[in-house]
Design a protein around this motif. Structure first.
Motif, PDB file in Angstrom:
ATOM      1  N   ILE A 231      12.374  -0.338   3.228  1.00  0.00           N
ATOM      2  CA  ILE A 231      11.714  -0.976   4.087  1.00  0.00           C
ATOM      3  C   ILE A 231      10.161   0.304   3.253  1.00  0.00           C
ATOM      4  CG2 ILE A 231      10.215  -1.392   5.982  1.00  0.00           C
ATOM      5  CD1 ILE A 231      13.355  -1.264   7.017  1.00  0.00           C
ATOM      6  N   THR A 232       9.322  -1.136   2.624  1.00  0.00           N
ATOM      7  CA  THR A 232       8.225   0.149   2.363  1.00  0.00           C
ATOM      8  C   THR A 232       7.368  -1.191   1.480  1.00  0.00           C
ATOM      9  OG1 THR A 232       7.227   1.363   0.332  1.00  0.00           O
ATOM     10  CG2 THR A 232       9.667  -0.437   0.185  1.00  0.00           C
ATOM     11  N   ALA A 233       6.040  -0.463   2.162  1.00  0.00           N
ATOM     12  CA  ALA A 233       4.523  -1.686   1.066  1.00  0.00           C
ATOM     13  C   ALA A 233       4.387  -1.499  -0.283  1.00  0.00           C
ATOM     14  CB  ALA A 233       3.136  -1.544   1.933  1.00  0.00           C
ATOM     15  N   GLN A 234       5.864  -0.231  -0.722  1.00  0.00           N
ATOM     16  CA  GLN A 234       5.636   0.059  -2.130  1.00  0.00           C
ATOM     17  C   GLN A 234       6.475  -0.705  -3.003  1.00  0.00           C
ATOM     18  OE1 GLN A 234       7.817   3.231  -3.766  1.00  0.00           O
ATOM     19  NE2 GLN A 234       7.569   1.552  -4.989  1.00  0.00           N
ATOM     20  N   HIS A 235       5.900  -1.686  -3.694  1.00  0.00           N
ATOM     21  CA  HIS A 235       6.406  -2.370  -4.916  1.00  0.00           C
ATOM     22  C   HIS A 235       6.526  -2.534  -5.810  1.00  0.00           C
ATOM     23  CE1 HIS A 235       7.232  -5.236  -0.979  1.00  0.00           C
ATOM     24  NE2 HIS A 235       7.144  -4.278  -0.928  1.00  0.00           N
ATOM     25  N   GLY A 236       6.908  -1.688  -6.401  1.00  0.00           N
ATOM     26  CA  GLY A 236       6.522  -0.819  -7.598  1.00  0.00           C
ATOM     27  C   GLY A 236       5.628  -0.792  -8.142  1.00  0.00           C
ATOM     28  N   ILE A 237       5.314  -0.769  -9.209  1.00  0.00           N
ATOM     29  CA  ILE A 237       3.303  -1.117  -9.868  1.00  0.00           C
ATOM     30  C   ILE A 237       2.966  -2.793  -9.351  1.00  0.00           C
ATOM     31  CG2 ILE A 237       1.885  -1.194 -11.816  1.00  0.00           C
ATOM     32  CD1 ILE A 237       2.862   1.174 -11.065  1.00  0.00           C
ATOM     33  N   CYS A 238       2.695  -2.244  -8.315  1.00  0.00           N
ATOM     34  CA  CYS A 238       1.899  -4.391  -8.076  1.00  0.00           C
ATOM     35  C   CYS A 238       0.876  -4.373  -7.067  1.00  0.00           C
ATOM     36  CB  CYS A 238       3.001  -4.737  -6.773  1.00  0.00           C
ATOM     37  SG  CYS A 238       2.793  -3.863  -5.325  1.00  0.00           S
ATOM     38  N   TYR A 239       0.122  -3.043  -6.861  1.00  0.00           N
ATOM     39  CA  TYR A 239      -1.316  -3.338  -6.069  1.00  0.00           C
ATOM     40  C   TYR A 239      -2.313  -3.979  -7.730  1.00  0.00           C
ATOM     41  CZ  TYR A 239       1.048  -2.837  -2.002  1.00  0.00           C
ATOM     42  OH  TYR A 239       1.798  -2.859  -0.857  1.00  0.00           O
ATOM     43  N   HIS A 240      -2.230  -2.804  -8.735  1.00  0.00           N
ATOM     44  CA  HIS A 240      -2.974  -2.619  -9.699  1.00  0.00           C
ATOM     45  C   HIS A 240      -3.598  -4.382 -10.431  1.00  0.00           C
ATOM     46  CE1 HIS A 240      -5.293  -2.186 -12.948  1.00  0.00           C
ATOM     47  NE2 HIS A 240      -4.566  -2.519 -14.174  1.00  0.00           N
ATOM     48  N   PRO A 241      -1.908  -4.541 -10.703  1.00  0.00           N
ATOM     49  CA  PRO A 241      -1.532  -6.625 -10.836  1.00  0.00           C
ATOM     50  C   PRO A 241      -2.457  -6.948 -10.127  1.00  0.00           C
ATOM     51  CG  PRO A 241       0.282  -5.394 -11.010  1.00  0.00           C
ATOM     52  CD  PRO A 241      -0.821  -4.491 -10.168  1.00  0.00           C
ATOM     53  N   LEU A 242      -2.306  -6.963  -8.541  1.00  0.00           N
ATOM     54  CA  LEU A 242      -2.923  -8.461  -7.854  1.00  0.00           C
ATOM     55  C   LEU A 242      -4.202  -8.099  -7.557  1.00  0.00           C
ATOM     56  CD1 LEU A 242      -0.699  -7.055  -4.485  1.00  0.00           C
ATOM     57  CD2 LEU A 242      -1.349  -9.681  -5.720  1.00  0.00           C
ATOM     58  N   ILE A 243      -4.875  -7.464  -7.962  1.00  0.00           N
ATOM     59  CA  ILE A 243      -6.368  -6.929  -7.350  1.00  0.00           C
ATOM     60  C   ILE A 243      -6.811  -7.639  -8.995  1.00  0.00           C
ATOM     61  CG2 ILE A 243      -8.484  -5.609  -7.962  1.00  0.00           C
ATOM     62  CD1 ILE A 243      -7.055  -4.378  -6.263  1.00  0.00           C
ATOM     63  N   GLN A 244      -6.393  -7.592 -10.009  1.00  0.00           N
ATOM     64  CA  GLN A 244      -6.390  -8.261 -11.504  1.00  0.00           C
ATOM     65  C   GLN A 244      -6.350  -9.826 -11.367  1.00  0.00           C
ATOM     66  OE1 GLN A 244      -4.771  -6.202 -14.638  1.00  0.00           O
ATOM     67  NE2 GLN A 244      -6.644  -5.775 -15.934  1.00  0.00           N
ATOM     68  N   ASN A 245      -5.705 -10.368 -10.885  1.00  0.00           N
ATOM     69  CA  ASN A 245      -5.174 -11.572 -10.778  1.00  0.00           C
ATOM     70  C   ASN A 245      -5.569 -12.261  -9.648  1.00  0.00           C
ATOM     71  OD1 ASN A 245      -3.902 -11.424 -13.219  1.00  0.00           O
ATOM     72  ND2 ASN A 245      -1.267 -10.304 -12.289  1.00  0.00           N
ATOM     73  N   TYR A 246      -5.406 -12.088  -8.206  1.00  0.00           N
ATOM     74  CA  TYR A 246      -5.928 -12.331  -7.279  1.00  0.00           C
ATOM     75  C   TYR A 246      -7.385 -11.946  -6.819  1.00  0.00           C
ATOM     76  CZ  TYR A 246      -1.925 -15.204  -7.693  1.00  0.00           C
ATOM     77  OH  TYR A 246      -1.009 -16.689  -8.079  1.00  0.00           O
ATOM     78  N   GLY A 247      -7.440 -11.103  -6.999  1.00  0.00           N
ATOM     79  CA  GLY A 247      -8.738 -10.365  -6.105  1.00  0.00           C
ATOM     80  C   GLY A 247      -8.800  -8.852  -5.062  1.00  0.00           C
ATOM     81  N   GLU A 248      -9.450  -8.031  -5.115  1.00  0.00           N
ATOM     82  CA  GLU A 248      -8.559  -7.188  -3.543  1.00  0.00           C
ATOM     83  C   GLU A 248      -8.764  -7.626  -2.245  1.00  0.00           C
ATOM     84  OE1 GLU A 248     -11.121  -3.720  -2.391  1.00  0.00           O
ATOM     85  OE2 GLU A 248     -11.319  -3.675  -3.696  1.00  0.00           O
ATOM     86  N   GLU A 249      -8.781  -9.052  -1.837  1.00  0.00           N
ATOM     87  CA  GLU A 249      -9.196  -9.403  -0.460  1.00  0.00           C
ATOM     88  C   GLU A 249      -7.548  -9.541  -0.872  1.00  0.00           C
ATOM     89  OE1 GLU A 249     -10.182 -12.915   2.455  1.00  0.00           O
ATOM     90  OE2 GLU A 249     -11.320 -12.776   0.612  1.00  0.00           O
ATOM     91  N   LYS A 250      -7.038 -11.007  -1.503  1.00  0.00           N
ATOM     92  CA  LYS A 250      -5.496 -10.938  -1.685  1.00  0.00           C
ATOM     93  C   LYS A 250      -4.536  -9.881  -1.824  1.00  0.00           C
ATOM     94  CE  LYS A 250      -5.529 -15.569  -1.474  1.00  0.00           C
ATOM     95  NZ  LYS A 250      -6.827 -15.805  -1.042  1.00  0.00           N
TER      96      LYS A 250
END
Length: 480
Positions: free
Chosen positions: A68-87
């Motif tokens: 049970i974790t908010a850490q899902h592999g390498i996810c936040y860097h690509p999320l910011i790149q693809n959808y922006g910091e808000e998303k």
């Protein structure tokens, strides 16, 4: 090959539905996502029933490693790149809220489910550059993390990124505590959905809200989810006499392993592959060889595998099923993080149905599409589908059924037909159609599990043709 969770509970039996009923919400799927959605709806005064094709938590829920974790592999860097910091921040907030909700339910209900709060680590043995980018991205979306090279892993690493305040548990013990408040029908496969009517054998459920939480949505349209996901398999060994670790570990390298404790056992995961991929070696044997190198005195206590829906852009689909079906909802594409995401989905969909969607729900909208985020997976999905369909319709088998030795399987000729055949160790022959009943792709043999798997959309069947995993809705014909 049952998971360690199976031995900790006795699964209660529920009746099949044989009469017409009218309810506020019909939840299709009796895994952790469906059960949590129904539970959250009931808490808010919305009467829900769960419709399960076979038995509750009989799919991926009992095959999880239960992180049970908010850490899902390498996810936040690509999320910011693809959808922006808000998303990206919404994604983090949803998972943090899910962890908090698990904690609250377990503490308030005094649920004995082996809940442990432990750190979660990403690690690499090769290059720390990705971890450095992920650390910066995590900080931007409000997640606490720290770099370290000091771990309890049984080999040297280049670097690790530690996220404190995460958790692990026994999912079946947790769900067992929720069952008394739920209305569940087992052995009740959904045949079709029309507007607000869900048809099952011999009965119809009229519902104002219909939620598809059945791992892989079976309606082909609207929604077209079969074009927006593929499925992958992963494998786990439960080891005795192996050193314990101080948290949950997930390797980001291509051959990375995962580690977590469960009581005195160590769970070692890895050897994953796309469902239906032709395998050069048995994944269980591959994992066992690594286990013996890392822990020479270890023993296998159990082994099992799981199947995960992988969305094109790495973000689950949670929300309205399609603009043309405003009273249908979906929760799918959990991308190997089904425990946390199931709770997030339950909170999001309950809020939407009540007209109070959480602020973090937007990132999961099934209506989204980013070519930048989806391009690589989209190309691979098309390539695999074209290859499989071409083999099914334009390529004849090179072998006859008589060429199969005991213990072997293959796509072969039998009486002028192409069949998927397996000859067991006692020389008994089983043969079924080589074509997946979902959309016609050619099946591939998985020797590790003696199953026929579809490389296009991930349906799976045992060697007699019995359906194991959706999106197919029927068995494969032609067994012998």
């Amino acid at each position: 090959m049952n998971s360690i969770w199976d031995s900790t509970v006795t699964v209660p039996t529920y009746p099949a539905l044989h009469q017409n009923i009218t309810v506020d919400a019909a939840v299709i799927g009796g895994g952790i996502a469906g059960l949590l959605i129904a539970y959250q709806l009931e808490k808010r005064g919305i009467h829900a029933v769960v419709l399960e094709r076979d038995r509750i938590w009989g799919g991926q829920t009992h095959d999880t490693t239960a992180k049970i974790t908010a850490q899902h592999g390498i996810c936040y860097h690509p999320l910011i790149q693809n959808y922006g910091e808000e998303k990206a921040a919404q994604y983090a907030a949803a998972n943090q809220a899910a962890i908090h909700e698990f904690r609250t339910l377990i503490q308030k209900g005094n649920i004995p489910c082996e809940w442990e709060e432990v750190p979660s680590y990403l690690y690499t043995t090769m290059d720390e550059a990705l971890l450095e980018k992920e650390a910066l991205a995590a900080a931007r979306v409000g997640l606490d993390s720290r770099f370290t090279t000091d771990t309890s892993l049984p080999f040297p690493i280049k670097a690790a990124l530690c996220f404190p305040g995460q958790a692990q548990f026994n999912p079946l013990l947790f769900l067992q505590a929720l069952l008394p408040s739920l209305t569940i029908y087992e052995k009740t496969p959904v045949l079709s959905i029309e507007k607000q009517a869900v048809s099952v054998p011999g009965a119809t459920v009229q519902a104002r809200h219909i939620i598809l939480a059945c791992h892989y949505p079976f309606p082909r349209w609207p929604g077209f989810y079969f074009l927006r996901m593929h499925q992958e398999r992963s494998y786990v060994l439960a080891l005795r006499e192996a050193d314990q670790v101080d948290g949950m570990y997930y390797g980001i390298d291509s051959d990375g392993l995962s580690f977590r404790n469960s009581g005195s056992l160590l769970l070692l995961g890895g050897a994953g592959h796309r469902t239906g991929k032709r395998l050069d070696q048995n994944p269980y044997q591959q994992l066992w060889r690594q286990a013996q190198l890392l822990y020479p005195n270890c023993e296998q206590a159990a082994r099992w595998s799981a199947q995960d829906c992988m969305p094109l852009d790495g973000i689950p689909y949670i929300g309205t099923f399609s603009p043309t079906r405003p009273n249908w909802y979906v929760a799918t594409g959990f991308h190997k993080w089904g425990m946390t995401t199931s709770m997030a989905a339950a909170m999001i969909l309950t809020g939407m149905i009540l007209g109070e969607p959480p602020a973090y729900s937007g990132v999961f909208s099934p209506r989204r599409f980013s070519l930048k985020a989806s391009k690589q997976n989209l190309k691979e999905d098309i390539r695999v589908s074209v290859k499989s369909l071409s083999r099914q319709f334009f390529t004849g088998p090179k072998k006859s059924v008589d060429d199969l030795l005991p213990g072997q399987a293959g796509i072969v000729r039998l009486g002028g037909r192409k069949v998927a055949a397996y000859r067991d160790e006692s020389d008994r022959l089983y043969h079924i159609s080589a074509k997946c009943p979902h959309l016609g792709c050619q099946l591939e043999w998985n020797p590790a599990e003696r199953s026929w798997d579809c490389p296009c959309h991930g349906s799976r069947f045992d060697y007699t043709g019995k359906l194991l995993d959706s999106p197919a809705k029927s068995n494969v014909g032609g067994q012998s």
